[in-house]
Design a protein around this motif. Structure first.
Motif, PDB file in Angstrom:
ATOM      1  N   VAL A  56       1.994  -5.512  -6.486  1.00 64.98           N
ATOM      2  CA  VAL A  56       1.993  -4.077  -6.959  1.00 64.98           C
ATOM      3  C   VAL A  56       2.311  -4.265  -8.510  1.00 64.98           C
ATOM      4  O   VAL A  56       3.478  -4.598  -8.723  1.00 64.98           O
ATOM      5  N   LEU A  59       2.051   6.646  -7.104  1.00 62.51           N
ATOM      6  CA  LEU A  59       1.078   7.391  -7.579  1.00 62.51           C
ATOM      7  C   LEU A  59       1.318   8.867  -7.579  1.00 62.51           C
ATOM      8  O   LEU A  59       1.267   9.737  -8.300  1.00 62.51           O
ATOM      9  N   ASP A  81      -1.437   4.255 -13.064  1.00 56.79           N
ATOM     10  CA  ASP A  81      -1.933   2.774 -13.174  1.00 56.79           C
ATOM     11  C   ASP A  81      -1.432   2.167 -11.904  1.00 56.79           C
ATOM     12  O   ASP A  81      -1.946   0.704 -11.720  1.00 56.79           O
ATOM     13  N   ALA A  90       2.784  -1.506 -11.637  1.00 59.56           N
ATOM     14  CA  ALA A  90       2.785  -0.087 -12.173  1.00 59.56           C
ATOM     15  C   ALA A  90       3.176  -0.124 -13.622  1.00 59.56           C
ATOM     16  O   ALA A  90       4.242  -0.805 -13.833  1.00 59.56           O
ATOM     17  N   HIS A 103      -1.070  -0.087  -8.557  1.00 65.44           N
ATOM     18  CA  HIS A 103      -2.183  -0.698  -7.801  1.00 65.44           C
ATOM     19  C   HIS A 103      -1.757  -1.880  -7.238  1.00 65.44           C
ATOM     20  O   HIS A 103      -0.868  -2.481  -7.552  1.00 65.44           O
ATOM     21  N   LYS A 152       1.020  -1.309   0.062  1.00 64.63           N
ATOM     22  CA  LYS A 152      -0.150  -0.099   0.019  1.00 64.63           C
ATOM     23  C   LYS A 152       0.906   1.170   0.160  1.00 64.63           C
ATOM     24  O   LYS A 152       0.602   2.392  -0.603  1.00 64.63           O
ATOM     25  N   VAL A 155       2.343   1.802  -3.518  1.00 66.66           N
ATOM     26  CA  VAL A 155       1.312   2.535  -4.521  1.00 66.66           C
ATOM     27  C   VAL A 155       1.107   3.868  -4.385  1.00 66.66           C
ATOM     28  O   VAL A 155       0.917   4.507  -5.194  1.00 66.66           O
ATOM     29  N   GLU A 156       1.011   4.371  -2.954  1.00 69.51           N
ATOM     30  CA  GLU A 156       0.950   5.629  -2.894  1.00 69.51           C
ATOM     31  C   GLU A 156       1.997   6.390  -3.398  1.00 69.51           C
ATOM     32  O   GLU A 156       1.879   7.497  -3.917  1.00 69.51           O
ATOM     33  N   ASP A 191      -3.076  -5.714  -5.896  1.00 72.16           N
ATOM     34  CA  ASP A 191      -4.145  -6.579  -6.438  1.00 72.16           C
ATOM     35  C   ASP A 191      -4.479  -7.360  -5.188  1.00 72.16           C
ATOM     36  O   ASP A 191      -3.941  -7.451  -4.080  1.00 72.16           O
TER      37      ASP A 191
END
Length: 416
Positions: free
Chosen positions: A63, A48, A54, A65, A56, A41, A44-45, A58
């Motif tokens: 992860v 971004l 993209d 990207a 994310h 998590k 991903v942050e 799952d």
């Protein structure tokens, strides 16, 4: 690389190692520990924030990207991959990373356990790192450089390429995996979604090392069955499976055939887990060799020791189960020599000495190679992994970032 660029790899690494992501080989879930998603998590942050829209996580804890292509050429899609979990061998909870700036070559005494001392005698590579900034744990945990160094390097690569659009490259896919340390790292990778043509794991050790060969690996479970009886009335009835298993383990050679007595290109047979009671005992092994065909020979020899032990205890019996784990990536990677050639060129451009090596182990790349993604391994600087003496050089990590930037450009430049 741009002289104005400030590397983020060390700060990212220090942050990541403080997240406990230890995997659990006894768990049946996937990922084996939910806490691995905690790091996912965070990544991903950050992706971004870097601008990879993209990015994310799952349901399986992977992860994904993309760093979009910025060239008109049709460059093969390259995947850079690292694993987020740390080994079950040593705790990864409450890791306290310590930066030893301008390392002077002296013994490093770890403050939370003064009996834990990292020396250049035990770790000769440290002699080459005098003057570097060395990161260690505090003495009660592993560090987690295996493989959060790789994760941080890929993250810094993404940060650099987004900030420097003048660096031309094709589409780059990022993949961070759970459970690599327990051999399940790519069990649920969506290869279609990944959509890469070639891959590189970032999970190697010393500066400049490039690994295009790994062990081939099987797992073996030997189950011994005894005969139970009330111990007070057991004469001529009881057959204790614990004693059968104990004899079997004692029959294993003491001077060869094991990881503690082999090196170089020698394979080995290694008991890793024993569980049971007088009625039934299971012994788990890992079987390793660079030559895939030799695995069968090792397993046949192991079964002979099993038969000897059972033969000494009439009434006992056994089961011998073999499961394929991974295969030597060289069988696939050798079909794509440009992968090695381009890394060598990238290292030359980054002024890093190129050293082709064979790994006495496996990576996610071992299995990915046989899933359609040829995937050798590039250095990160991680050393003495799986233990309290684990360390990494900040400068090694920075040079790995530099190599990846050059490698992305080489793939673009070599595409006609």
């Amino acid at each position: 690389m741009s002289l104005q660029y400030t590397y983020t790899v060390a700060d990212r690494f220090i942050k990541y190692v403080q997240v406990d992501t230890q995997s659990d080989p006894q768990s049946d879930s996937f990922p084996s520990t939910a806490k691995q998603k905690d790091l996912g998590k965070i990544l991903v942050e950050e992706l971004l924030e870097i601008g990879l829209t993209d990015a994310h996580l799952d349901e399986w804890g992977y992860v994904y990207a993309t760093i979009p292509a910025n060239t008109d050429k049709k460059v093969p899609v390259i995947c850079f991959c690292s694993h987020m979990d740390t080994a079950p061998d040593c705790t990864g909870k409450n890791v306290k990373p310590i930066v030893h700036k301008n390392y002077d070559g002296k013994d490093i005494v770890l403050p939370d356990d003064n009996t834990q001392v990292i020396t250049t005698k035990a770790h000769p590579y440290l002699r080459e790192k005098i003057g570097d900034d060395i990161i260690t744990a505090s003495g009660t945990t592993l560090l987690g450089a295996d493989n959060k160094a790789g994760v941080a390097i890929i993250m810094d690569l993404a940060n650099y390429l987004v900030q420097h659009p003048e660096v031309k490259h094709g589409a780059i896919r990022i993949l961070f995996t759970p459970d690599e340390e327990i051999g399940r790292g790519v069990n649920h990778v969506d290869m279609k979604k990944l959509g890469a043509d070639f891959g590189y794991t970032l999970d190697g050790g010393s500066l400049g090392s490039f690994t295009d060969e790994t062990f081939s690996a099987d797992g073996v479970t030997v189950t011994f069955h005894g005969v139970t009886a009330h111990p007070g009335y057991a004469k001529d009835k009881l057959v204790n499976a614990l004693k059968v298993a104990g004899l079997f383990l004692d029959l294993l050679p003491k001077d060869h055939f094991s990881p503690e007595t082999t090196d170089g290109r020698d394979g080995f047979v290694h008991p890793v887990h024993v569980e049971g009671i007088a009625e039934k005992v299971s012994v788990q092994f890992i079987i390793r060799d660079f030559d895939t065909e030799k695995l069968k020979k090792h397993e046949a020899r192991l079964e002979e020791f099993v038969k000897q032990a059972v033969g000494r205890y009439p009434g006992s019996s056994y089961e011998f189960e073999v499961k394929e784990q991974y295969r030597n990536m060289k069988e696939v990677v050798a079909l794509h020599p440009q992968m090695s050639e381009y890394v060598q060129k990238a290292m030359e451009q980054a002024q890093v000495p190129f050293k082709k090596e064979s790994a006495r182990g496996g990576t996610d790349g071992s299995r990915l190679s046989f899933m359609g993604l040829p995937c050798p391994d590039i250095f990160t600087g991680e050393m003495a992994f799986h233990g309290k003496h684990e360390y990494v050089s900040i400068q090694d990590m920075q040079k790995a970032v530099h190599v990846l930037v050059q490698l992305a450009q080489v793939w673009e430049q070599e595409t006609k």
